[in-house]
Design an enzyme around this catalytic site. Sequence first.
Site, mmCIF file in Angstrom:
data_model
loop_
_atom_site.group_PDB
_atom_site.id
_atom_site.type_symbol
_atom_site.label_atom_id
_atom_site.label_comp_id
_atom_site.label_asym_id
_atom_site.label_seq_id
_atom_site.Cartn_x
_atom_site.Cartn_y
_atom_site.Cartn_z
ATOM 1 N N CYS A 168 19.301 46.512 -16.191
ATOM 2 C CA CYS A 168 19.382 47.766 -16.947
ATOM 3 C C CYS A 168 19.518 48.971 -16.033
ATOM 4 O O CYS A 168 19.609 50.100 -16.503
ATOM 5 C CB CYS A 168 18.146 47.935 -17.816
ATOM 6 S SG CYS A 168 16.675 48.312 -16.850
ATOM 7 N N LYS B 145 10.761 2.990 2.100
ATOM 8 C CA LYS B 145 10.697 4.437 1.894
ATOM 9 C C LYS B 145 11.123 4.833 0.482
ATOM 10 O O LYS B 145 11.970 4.189 -0.127
ATOM 11 C CB LYS B 145 11.627 5.153 2.897
ATOM 12 C CG LYS B 145 11.307 4.884 4.354
ATOM 13 C CD LYS B 145 9.969 5.473 4.774
ATOM 14 C CE LYS B 145 10.043 6.955 5.003
ATOM 15 N NZ LYS B 145 10.468 7.344 6.328
ATOM 16 N N CYS C 9 10.732 45.897 -12.806
ATOM 17 C CA CYS C 9 11.531 46.879 -13.523
ATOM 18 C C CYS C 9 10.582 47.575 -14.484
ATOM 19 O O CYS C 9 9.864 46.926 -15.241
ATOM 20 C CB CYS C 9 12.637 46.165 -14.295
ATOM 21 S SG CYS C 9 13.346 47.196 -15.579
ATOM 22 N N ASP D 157 1.654 10.148 3.789
ATOM 23 C CA ASP D 157 2.403 11.061 4.638
ATOM 24 C C ASP D 157 1.437 12.020 5.319
ATOM 25 O O ASP D 157 1.227 13.140 4.874
ATOM 26 C CB ASP D 157 3.424 11.823 3.785
ATOM 27 C CG ASP D 157 4.521 12.402 4.637
ATOM 28 O OD1 ASP D 157 4.538 12.142 5.856
ATOM 29 O OD2 ASP D 157 5.375 13.132 4.090
ATOM 30 N N CYS E 51 16.900 48.005 -11.361
ATOM 31 C CA CYS E 51 16.928 46.718 -12.056
ATOM 32 C C CYS E 51 18.367 46.215 -12.178
ATOM 33 O O CYS E 51 19.252 46.958 -12.617
ATOM 34 C CB CYS E 51 16.305 46.875 -13.435
ATOM 35 S SG CYS E 51 16.508 45.424 -14.464
ATOM 36 N N GLU F 224 0.843 -1.201 0.000
ATOM 37 C CA GLU F 224 0.000 0.000 0.000
ATOM 38 C C GLU F 224 0.875 1.246 0.000
ATOM 39 O O GLU F 224 1.983 1.207 0.516
ATOM 40 C CB GLU F 224 -0.844 0.051 1.286
ATOM 41 C CG GLU F 224 -1.594 -1.207 1.574
ATOM 42 C CD GLU F 224 -2.190 -1.205 2.979
ATOM 43 O OE1 GLU F 224 -2.220 -0.151 3.647
ATOM 44 O OE2 GLU F 224 -2.624 -2.289 3.405
ATOM 45 N N CYS G 33 14.261 47.361 -21.100
ATOM 46 C CA CYS G 33 15.274 46.631 -20.331
ATOM 47 C C CYS G 33 15.684 45.379 -21.114
ATOM 48 O O CYS G 33 14.828 44.599 -21.524
ATOM 49 C CB CYS G 33 14.686 46.247 -18.981
ATOM 50 S SG CYS G 33 15.634 45.011 -18.089
ATOM 51 N N TYR H 69 -6.285 2.146 6.753
ATOM 52 C CA TYR H 69 -5.424 1.054 6.295
ATOM 53 C C TYR H 69 -5.385 -0.148 7.236
ATOM 54 O O TYR H 69 -4.643 -1.093 6.989
ATOM 55 C CB TYR H 69 -4.005 1.542 6.043
ATOM 56 C CG TYR H 69 -3.393 2.323 7.186
ATOM 57 C CD1 TYR H 69 -3.075 1.704 8.387
ATOM 58 C CD2 TYR H 69 -3.121 3.682 7.049
ATOM 59 C CE1 TYR H 69 -2.519 2.418 9.430
ATOM 60 C CE2 TYR H 69 -2.560 4.404 8.082
ATOM 61 C CZ TYR H 69 -2.264 3.765 9.270
ATOM 62 O OH TYR H 69 -1.725 4.481 10.300
ATOM 63 N N LYS I 77 2.471 4.436 1.432
ATOM 64 C CA LYS I 77 2.672 4.943 2.789
ATOM 65 C C LYS I 77 2.284 6.415 2.752
ATOM 66 O O LYS I 77 2.984 7.243 2.165
ATOM 67 C CB LYS I 77 4.123 4.767 3.240
ATOM 68 C CG LYS I 77 4.325 5.193 4.685
ATOM 69 C CD LYS I 77 5.677 4.749 5.203
ATOM 70 C CE LYS I 77 5.808 4.908 6.707
ATOM 71 N NZ LYS I 77 5.514 6.232 7.211
HETATM 72 S S1 IVH Z 1 0.283 0.126 8.805
HETATM 73 C C1 IVH Z 1 1.610 -2.109 12.424
HETATM 74 N N1 IVH Z 1 -0.212 1.254 6.499
HETATM 75 O O1 IVH Z 1 3.170 4.870 8.943
HETATM 76 C C2 IVH Z 1 1.162 -1.433 11.200
HETATM 77 N N2 IVH Z 1 0.823 2.555 8.192
HETATM 78 O O2 IVH Z 1 5.650 4.133 10.477
HETATM 79 C C3 IVH Z 1 1.457 -0.006 11.234
HETATM 80 N N3 IVH Z 1 1.263 4.863 7.549
HETATM 81 O O3 IVH Z 1 2.009 5.218 12.228
HETATM 82 C C4 IVH Z 1 0.715 0.832 10.353
HETATM 83 N N4 IVH Z 1 0.432 4.713 5.525
HETATM 84 O O4 IVH Z 1 0.887 6.567 10.446
HETATM 85 C C5 IVH Z 1 0.292 1.409 7.744
HETATM 86 N N5 IVH Z 1 -0.716 2.127 4.423
HETATM 87 C C6 IVH Z 1 -0.227 2.281 5.650
HETATM 88 C C7 IVH Z 1 0.303 3.511 6.083
HETATM 89 C C8 IVH Z 1 0.832 3.602 7.380
HETATM 90 C C9 IVH Z 1 1.019 5.516 6.410
HETATM 91 C C10 IVH Z 1 1.921 5.450 8.717
HETATM 92 C C11 IVH Z 1 1.151 5.278 9.994
HETATM 93 C C12 IVH Z 1 2.095 4.637 10.961
HETATM 94 C C13 IVH Z 1 3.410 4.880 10.329
HETATM 95 C C14 IVH Z 1 4.352 3.757 10.696
#
Ligand code: IVH
Length: 690
Positions: A431, A334, A446, A135, A428, A131, A451, A246, A133
């Site tokens: 010029c 990451k 300017c 932010d 400027c 999935e 110019c 999630y 991740k």
């Molecule tokens: S699973 C034990 N799924 O990442 C499972 N976390 O570093 C832990 N996060 O605190 C979470 N997207 O805030 C999971 N698709 C995703 C996620 C996700 C973002 C964040 C979440 C968690 C942090 C863990």
Amino acid sequence: MNEPLKPAASGPDQSVADSEKAASRVKKLQEELTDHSYRYHVLDDPIISDAEYDRMLKELVALEEEYPHLSTDDSPTKRVGAPPLDAFETADHRVPMLSLDNAFDTDDIQEFSKRILRMLKSDQQVLFTAEPKLDGVAVELTYENGVLIQATTRGDGVTGEVITRNVRTIASVPLKLNASERSDIPEHLDVRGEVIIRQNGFETLNQERARNNEPLFANPRNAAAGSLRQLDSRITAQRPLDIFVYGVGFISGTGYATQEEMLLALKSFGFPVNEHIQYAVNLDAVISFYTRLEGIRDTLEYEIDGMVVKVDDIAIQQELGQKIKSPRWAIAWKFPAMEETTIIRDIRVQVGRTGTLTPVAILDPVSIAGVTVSRATLHNMDEITRKDIRIHDTVLVMRAGDVIPKVVKVITEKRDGNEIMFQMPESCPVCDGPVRRVEDEAAARCTNFSCPAQLKERLRHFVSKKGLDVDGLGTRLVDQLVEEGLLTAFGDVFTLDRHRLVGLERMGDKSADNLIQAVREAKNTTLRRFLFALGIDHVGENAARLLSQTFGTIEEIMAAPFDDIQAIHGMGDKSAMAVVEFFKNPENQAMVRRILESGVVLENDSMASEEQEESAFSGKTVVLTGTLETIKRGEAKALLEQKGAMVTSGVSKKTDWVIAGTKAGSKLDKARTLGINILDEQAFLKMLGT
Ligand code: IVH
């Protein structure tokens, strides 16, 4: 829809009857509004207008005020926020909220998988779900019998802050779960997810804050965190928060067999589940999905900083168990960071086509996700003051998509006293002409129209592909010709002298001939291109097209009064004003005359506008997605609207056309799934009649 309730009449019987009537009306409104809100925010498929929604909500607010006992916790009226708290209470998570170990490359992921196989006694096949991740900010939502009763932050993983009132204002968080065919609603259900702010919402929010002189948020995650921690939930309600869920924490009953089954159940209850999920696949598929996800990262409307890989089978998850802070069955792979720190060596000022002075930070080159960055825009003096940016500062620089890198913030801890405050030059830098700060605008300009910096930029635009399209007259050659004094105005392009060209550095007989030939060809052009090429303020391709369609000849346009121009459908006031101002200026009139006298022919290529209005797009719902190469998104939208289309942001069954540029992502996928007509840019422009 039902009749609104009549005002309460007097008499005890009457009032009992009224209160019963009110109760049933309130219930109906609550149910309908809940459904409409879900359709709008989660399914992206509204069936009533915003105005109608607002009317129903207003009626419900009034009724709940009159009959407070009818105002339940899951009423849609709770989305508007409540008076401030003194502080947040805290609550323990029934099941701790863990964090994740990180992986940075395929070796780490292979190691993760090997470790899992080693630990499992049998040599069963292990499948993974991968999935994005997200932010944002992790939250836990607690539902009892399908009603949201509490929301908490992750806190230290064991105890979080209670932010229920704030989370209730997030439109995509269900206050009450949908009954589902797929899965029964558990008596107790803790759902976990990430609260996010989308890119466009983030930008609007920061623009608003800049206008109000409030400190800006550095990124959408900080903005989401700040918004969730408001003691006054009425403020949270104003913030463009959204959520993707999630996972689950504590859940009564039997639970789910796989991550896939769980996410699909959550989706059926009404939660937004991210659409870029790869369910139950082997390790090779996980690895190739990472590359795909990284590829679409820039096109997503929200920020993701990696991919989470989870063992799909929940029995295996339990068998693997956890370490102190993180599970053994999941890992965060990451993405390379889009932000890096570096040092500002200097701040230089660039002069644009309209004379705008833009300060640019010259950086110690730094590699950000594989691209070397050595400059970052600082926008204007206000931005520099607001962020207190100084020469020699160590700064955090962000690169997102293909936009110019920008300075996020100064790392003030790194200051050693050698930093130098920057000031915009009073004249400027190119010029030496006078600089004026434009009222209502952060920009300094300017004011010297001749110019050389402006002249170069204007000429580049004039001869560019979308302008008069003089083949081979690129940036370097324009600069050289300006510096040699061969180009001092637009008109000079058409009277370039072959003999003088041949004498120039890097210019042989052949190149000179080619240039002269290209200029000759560019003389047969269109009114639309010419108007765009002039580079009048606020006159882009769309305004140029509208002008040429409406007036047909340059003489008509030059003589047109403001009212006639402003009356054109799709033309902004600013553009109309700028056109009038431009052609009122005798120097500009002389410039146009000189160009026409040198043999430039302006053909009117616009089709009769009446015919165009009755286009394939009339009455249709259209979605634009991805990057369009030859036309700006806003212009495409304006053109479509002019042709009677309704341009919306989400793809649904109601969508008639999806126009997909490059890097189109989820919306295109969805359009394909729903079998909606898809046009690429070429086909779209063709249908528009360009
Ligand atoms: S699973 C034990 N799924 O990442 C499972 N976390 O570093 C832990 N996060 O605190 C979470 N997207 O805030 C999971 N698709 C995703 C996620 C996700 C973002 C964040 C979440 C968690 C942090 C863990």
